[in-house]
Motif scaffolding. Structure first.
Motif, PDB file in Angstrom:
ATOM      1  N   ALA A 195       0.833  -1.206   0.000  1.00  9.56           N
ATOM      2  CA  ALA A 195       0.000   0.000   0.000  1.00  9.56           C
ATOM      3  C   ALA A 195       0.868   1.256   0.000  1.00  9.56           C
ATOM      4  CB  ALA A 195      -0.934  -0.010   1.212  1.00  9.56           C
ATOM      5  N   GLN A 196       1.968   1.238   0.768  1.00 12.54           N
ATOM      6  CA  GLN A 196       2.873   2.384   0.796  1.00 12.54           C
ATOM      7  C   GLN A 196       3.529   2.586  -0.568  1.00 12.54           C
ATOM      8  OE1 GLN A 196       5.560   1.723   4.093  1.00 12.54           O
ATOM      9  NE2 GLN A 196       3.869   1.466   5.527  1.00 12.54           N
ATOM     10  N   GLU A 205      -3.510   8.228  -0.242  1.00 10.09           N
ATOM     11  CA  GLU A 205      -3.493   7.115   0.705  1.00 10.09           C
ATOM     12  C   GLU A 205      -4.220   5.915   0.089  1.00 10.09           C
ATOM     13  OE1 GLU A 205      -1.727   7.175   3.277  1.00 10.09           O
ATOM     14  OE2 GLU A 205      -1.458   9.296   3.776  1.00 10.09           O
ATOM     15  N   ILE A 206      -3.772   4.711   0.440  1.00 13.12           N
ATOM     16  CA  ILE A 206      -4.295   3.487  -0.156  1.00 13.12           C
ATOM     17  C   ILE A 206      -4.771   2.533   0.936  1.00 13.12           C
ATOM     18  CG2 ILE A 206      -3.691   1.442  -1.536  1.00 13.12           C
ATOM     19  CD1 ILE A 206      -3.715   3.977  -3.174  1.00 13.12           C
ATOM     20  N   PHE A 219      -1.304   4.162   5.670  1.00 15.50           N
ATOM     21  CA  PHE A 219      -1.142   5.075   6.799  1.00 15.50           C
ATOM     22  C   PHE A 219      -0.007   4.610   7.700  1.00 15.50           C
ATOM     23  CE2 PHE A 219      -5.690   5.334   5.667  1.00 15.50           C
ATOM     24  CZ  PHE A 219      -5.743   6.676   5.333  1.00 15.50           C
ATOM     25  N   THR A 220       0.855   5.532   8.125  1.00 17.21           N
ATOM     26  CA  THR A 220       2.009   5.180   8.953  1.00 17.21           C
ATOM     27  C   THR A 220       2.022   5.998  10.230  1.00 17.21           C
ATOM     28  OG1 THR A 220       3.377   6.787   7.737  1.00 17.21           O
ATOM     29  CG2 THR A 220       3.435   4.490   6.977  1.00 17.21           C
ATOM     30  N   LYS A 221       2.792   5.506  11.206  1.00 13.19           N
ATOM     31  CA  LYS A 221       2.883   6.159  12.504  1.00 13.19           C
ATOM     32  C   LYS A 221       4.103   7.074  12.575  1.00 13.19           C
ATOM     33  CE  LYS A 221       0.733   2.366  15.099  1.00 13.19           C
ATOM     34  NZ  LYS A 221       0.914   1.353  16.155  1.00 13.19           N
ATOM     35  N   GLY A 222       3.851   8.368  12.754  1.00 15.38           N
ATOM     36  CA  GLY A 222       4.909   9.314  13.056  1.00 15.38           C
ATOM     37  C   GLY A 222       6.146   9.276  12.191  1.00 15.38           C
ATOM     38  N   GLY A 223       5.973   9.217  10.904  1.00 11.67           N
ATOM     39  CA  GLY A 223       7.137   9.264  10.013  1.00 11.67           C
ATOM     40  C   GLY A 223       7.868   7.950   9.867  1.00 11.67           C
TER      41      GLY A 223
END
Length: 229
Positions: A195-196, A205-206, A219-223
């Protein structure tokens, strides 16, 4: 007067920026919507081609025609190794590479020492009695299929191709003039990393989902690269 003019200027500027942001976002979404179809089509062609190339390896014909289980395993392993060694550097390895016989029983799987032959079978022993719809079609027809498959809580992108015996006498009733003795199944799990990657290609976003079940998002957490679930 100054306060009133400032308020008017702020309102006009804010409205202008808001409209621009909205228009830009809608244009970006439209581009992604058209792009995702092309990306999906190219990925489907790629996984189908991999299954087709594998199914053409002579070792799998020998394995399916052999009566010895050890010979079946050895020939299958040779076929799998030949395929993986020819893959380009950096290419992602399939999560599943499997050889099945004409009834849909698993003969061998790449990097799996022992298999459960009826793992993908439903009740009965007919070619169309497996849990993989694409496999059911391929075992009855000379076609190559790319499809999506919900398997063990994972969304799998799969390619299925028939294994044909080139030495078998052709039955008069077979319009294609071939004898299908098995099939190759190649499968890739659709993960957050995929997805990224698609997010970079499409600029949005996917999420991979089926009904109300989400299998992976960009979606990712904090970079970090950790998925934000």
């Amino acid at each position: 007067v100054i306060a009133a003019l400032t308020a008017v200027a702020f309102f006009v500027t804010s409205t202008s920026i808001d409209n621009k942001v909205r228009n830009d976002a809608e244009a970006q979404l439209r581009r992604a919507y058209h792009g995702v179809g092309k990306v999906t089509e190219l990925e489907a062609v790629d996984v189908g081609n991999k299954a087709e190339r594998l199914a053409a390896e002579r070792e799998f014909v020998t394995a399916l025609k052999s009566e010895s289980q050890s010979e079946r395993s050895n020939q299958s392993r040779l076929g799998f190794t030949k395929f993986t060694s020819n893959e380009k550097e950096g290419d992602r390895k399939p999560d599943i590479i499997a050889l099945v016989d004409a009834q849909g029983n698993i003969v061998a799987m790449n990097e799996v020492s022992s298999v459960v032959p009826k793992q993908w079978k439903k009740q009965g022993d007919a070619p169309g009695d497996t849990i993989i719809p694409a496999l059911n079609v391929v075992l009855g027809n000379r076609v190559i299929i790319s499809d999506m498959w919900d398997y063990q809580d994972r969304m799998m992108k799969i390619g299925v191709a028939p294994v044909i015996d080139p030495d078998a006498p052709v039955p008069a009733s077979d319009p294609d003039g071939v004898v299908i003795i098995g099939a190759i199944v190649v499968a890739y799990a659709q993960t957050a990393q995929d997805a990224q990657h698609d997010k970079l290609l499409l600029g949005t976003e996917i999420a991979y989902y089926d009904g109300n079940r989400v299998f992976g998002t960009s979606f990712t957490k904090g970079g970090s690269l950790e998925e934000d679930t």
